[in-house]
Enzyme design. Sequence first.
Site, short mmCIF file in Angstrom:
data_model
loop_
_atom_site.label_atom_id
_atom_site.label_comp_id
_atom_site.label_asym_id
_atom_site.label_seq_id
_atom_site.Cartn_x
_atom_site.Cartn_y
_atom_site.Cartn_z
N ARG A 81 30.88 38.79 23.40
CA ARG A 81 31.91 37.81 23.05
C ARG A 81 33.16 38.63 22.74
O ARG A 81 34.01 38.81 23.58
CB ARG A 81 31.43 36.98 21.86
N LYS B 256 34.35 30.06 6.94
CA LYS B 256 35.11 29.61 8.11
C LYS B 256 34.85 28.13 8.37
O LYS B 256 33.88 27.57 7.86
CB LYS B 256 34.71 30.46 9.31
N MET C 262 34.38 3.32 16.38
CA MET C 262 35.24 4.41 15.93
C MET C 262 35.20 4.58 14.40
O MET C 262 35.06 5.68 13.89
CB MET C 262 36.68 4.18 16.39
N TYR D 8 29.72 -3.61 20.34
CA TYR D 8 30.36 -3.55 21.66
C TYR D 8 29.35 -3.61 22.80
O TYR D 8 28.23 -3.08 22.68
CB TYR D 8 31.12 -2.22 21.81
C1 LIG Z 1 29.56 32.70 11.45
C2 LIG Z 1 29.24 34.11 11.40
C3 LIG Z 1 28.23 34.62 10.58
C4 LIG Z 1 27.31 33.74 9.77
O1 LIG Z 1 26.26 33.27 10.56
P1 LIG Z 1 25.12 32.30 9.97
O2 LIG Z 1 24.15 32.13 11.06
O3 LIG Z 1 25.81 31.04 9.62
O4 LIG Z 1 24.56 32.99 8.79
C5 LIG Z 1 28.06 35.99 10.50
N1 LIG Z 1 28.83 36.82 11.22
C6 LIG Z 1 29.79 36.37 12.06
C7 LIG Z 1 30.58 37.36 12.82
C8 LIG Z 1 30.04 35.02 12.18
O5 LIG Z 1 30.98 34.58 13.01
#
Ligand SMILES: *Cc1c(COP(=O)(O)O)cnc(C)c1O
Length: 821
Positions: free
Chosen positions: A590, A492, A765, A716
């Site tokens: 969540r 992801k 930037m 800056y």
């Molecule tokens: C991102 C995620 C993981 C992985 O977590 P890490 O701490 O990066 O290993 C596992 N399960 C779910 C549902 C996630 O969203």
Amino acid sequence: MSNSIEEIASVIGAKRIGNHPAHIDWILTDSRSLCFPEETLFFALKTKRNDGHKYIADLYERGVRNFVVGTLTTEPESYPDANFLVVGSPLKALQRLASRHREQFQVPVVGITGSNGKTIVKEWLYQILSPERIITRSPRSYNSQIGVPLSVWMMNEHTELGIFEAGISEMGEMEALKPIIQPTIGVLTNIGGAHQENFTSLQDKCMEKLQLFKDCDVIVYNGDNELISSCVSKSLFTAREIAWSTKDNERPLFIESIQKDDTGTTIKYRYLGFFKEYRIPFIDDASIENSLHCLAVALYLMVSPEDIAERMLHLEPIAMRLEVKEGKNGCILINDSYNSDFASLDIALDFMARRTEDKERKRTLILSDILETGQSGKLLYRQVAELVHSRGVNRIIGVGEEISASASRFEIEKNFFRSTSELIESGILSTLKNEVVLIKGARMFHFDQITDLLELKVHETILEINLNALTDNLNFYRNKLKPETKMVCMVKASAYGAGSFEIAKTLEDHRVDYLAVAVADEGADLRKAGIGSSIIIMNPEVTAFKTMFDYRLEPEVYSFHLLEELIKAAEREGATNCPIHIKIDTGMHRLGFDPADMPRLIERLKRQSAVIPRSVFSHLVGSDAERFDAFTRHQIETFEQAAAELQAGFSHKILRHICNTAGIQRYPGAQFDMVRLGIGLYGIDPFTNQMLHNVTTLKTTILQIHDVPADETVGYSRKGVLNRNSRIAALPIGYADGLNRHLGNGKGYCLVNGQKAPYVGNICMDVCMIDVTDIDCKEGDKAIIFGDELPVTVLSDILDTIPYEILTSVSERVKRVYYQD
Ligand SMILES: *Cc1c(COP(=O)(O)O)cnc(C)c1O
């Protein structure tokens, strides 16, 4: 030298089934790399996660007839005209065969081991020694229990010197490698913390590495390193030692002075009473140390100090990597300027074939003459042509007199040129469109000019991604699992910033069970790029269901509302049994079903056939912290009960998973059927905040250096106040690239030539300024924002955040460059 199958069977002490004559030239351990089936002997190796025996049927189909196996998995009758050599351990057999092969050669062999610099020392030795010798050396960094025998197998009747690397990660491994390499000259580059997991101390690791040198004539090492010196003397070898030293003038090779300037380093030394010197075009300490090892070996092999000096001056940096870059006109460039021998051509073509499974793209090879093989041109280019044909190359552009003379051997679209400039002038390079182009040339052909013309240039700031490190991390966590536990790899957020396609491709090559992304579009992009693995969508938007069905993506389902919408959409599409993944909320609060929802969920799922639960899972909120251990155990228990309740409603197996990276490490009892690996893949241990194998390096280039007087300010709002006359360098990276503005004003630093350069004033930037007053550097030098020596966790600590945020903040406009050793 004959490699008949009879002889091989007897060398490895195999029971032979099948009695067909065969001659073996090629050894294969990875079925995907098959090239010359008739002359190939396949070793069915069993690793913790994979089993070569699974590929025998497929290889037989593709023409392989000779197999070394640990067990006969099928009836030999179903494989007419095949030979099976049955042994206790195919890996041991491979090693045994290689060591017997090695015994036939009375030539000097250099064995190199150590924590860093093995490949560079090997390649530099090659550059220094090859003018008068035909050398067989390990391709790339083939230095493992499998890589070493494959390298040594390449020695042939032309070989006048062997140079092989040995890498180990556990006690006892060197014992297996020593008889295969049988070095006469040993080089220990250094001892550091890399691959330390399986050693109790640095001394243990050093002693283990020294095992390689037991029967050497001479050992080369850094005599200033106390650990190494004491281990060498403890080993009681009879070999001669060439310990070089900058301090102790009793040592055989005394380094009198090391003088750095803007363009290189001059080194003065004394050997056998003579005072000599040489110069290298590098100024970093690692290069200097590597050159000293090479010096010692070359002196021992009686290369004259004048020749050494001449060749040292022309040492080239080693591109130890196959780089994948974006080219002009939609081309993908694979740049392998590493070297140009037959073995590395084979590896590069294999890499190209695997990266371009979509047949739409034409595969073009730009290849120079292959030098210094000792083989006749005719035979060599016949083999090259066979290789090129069998690897599915569509077009060859050959450069050089020798390859041009063999043009008629290539039966594909072809162009030949006598020199690189002739090719460039022909204008043919601008006709390459939407192709995958492998660029592979010997140094003297200066193919960097070709790469320069073809490469799409954006920005001097790049994020480099080391695919080998990714694989090492994957295996590190796999080794913590039971053999049957499956794995989801989280790609992801563009694979935690590393870029999803190349990462997904690499993971798919290593046969992970599932990939997971956040949204449907990410999954669709992976499918379009040719990823075939199962993909889980963690946040399936109601508007994207159609995309999911079209691209066989498997949604996470966390609520009855989502489930109803999904069933409706699937029924409209006429889809049945679409796999879904049920998420249960065990304490994160969540997303997820309440454990109490199970009866209603079962009832609803059983009343339809559009979707089917493939897995059930939950997410841990604090698996990386001891203080939450009681809560974590509570989550695991709650999950186990809910999952059991769901499973009881169905007759098919529903996979259970709850562990993320920290969970894999800290709760081996909670693996269930599958785990979800995220941050650990990218090299970060979330429990200790330490690095495993670093995967991503954010680097940039110094654009300009100013001498700024003490009473001036930088940047800056006049924030960069100086308290001395300073040298200030500007870097083309700013907060729009993901360099957090809170690192400015001296809170953070980057590395220039290995030294800390603090950010001065506000980060802008697109640009930032750093203080290089105390650093030996010039315009054009590299600056490391984070990477091996400046772990991303240092930045996240300074910024009081987590490494996840730093990794995923590197903006899209920063070009990603992938490589593998
Ligand atoms: C991102 C995620 C993981 C992985 O977590 P890490 O701490 O990066 O290993 C596992 N399960 C779910 C549902 C996630 O969203």
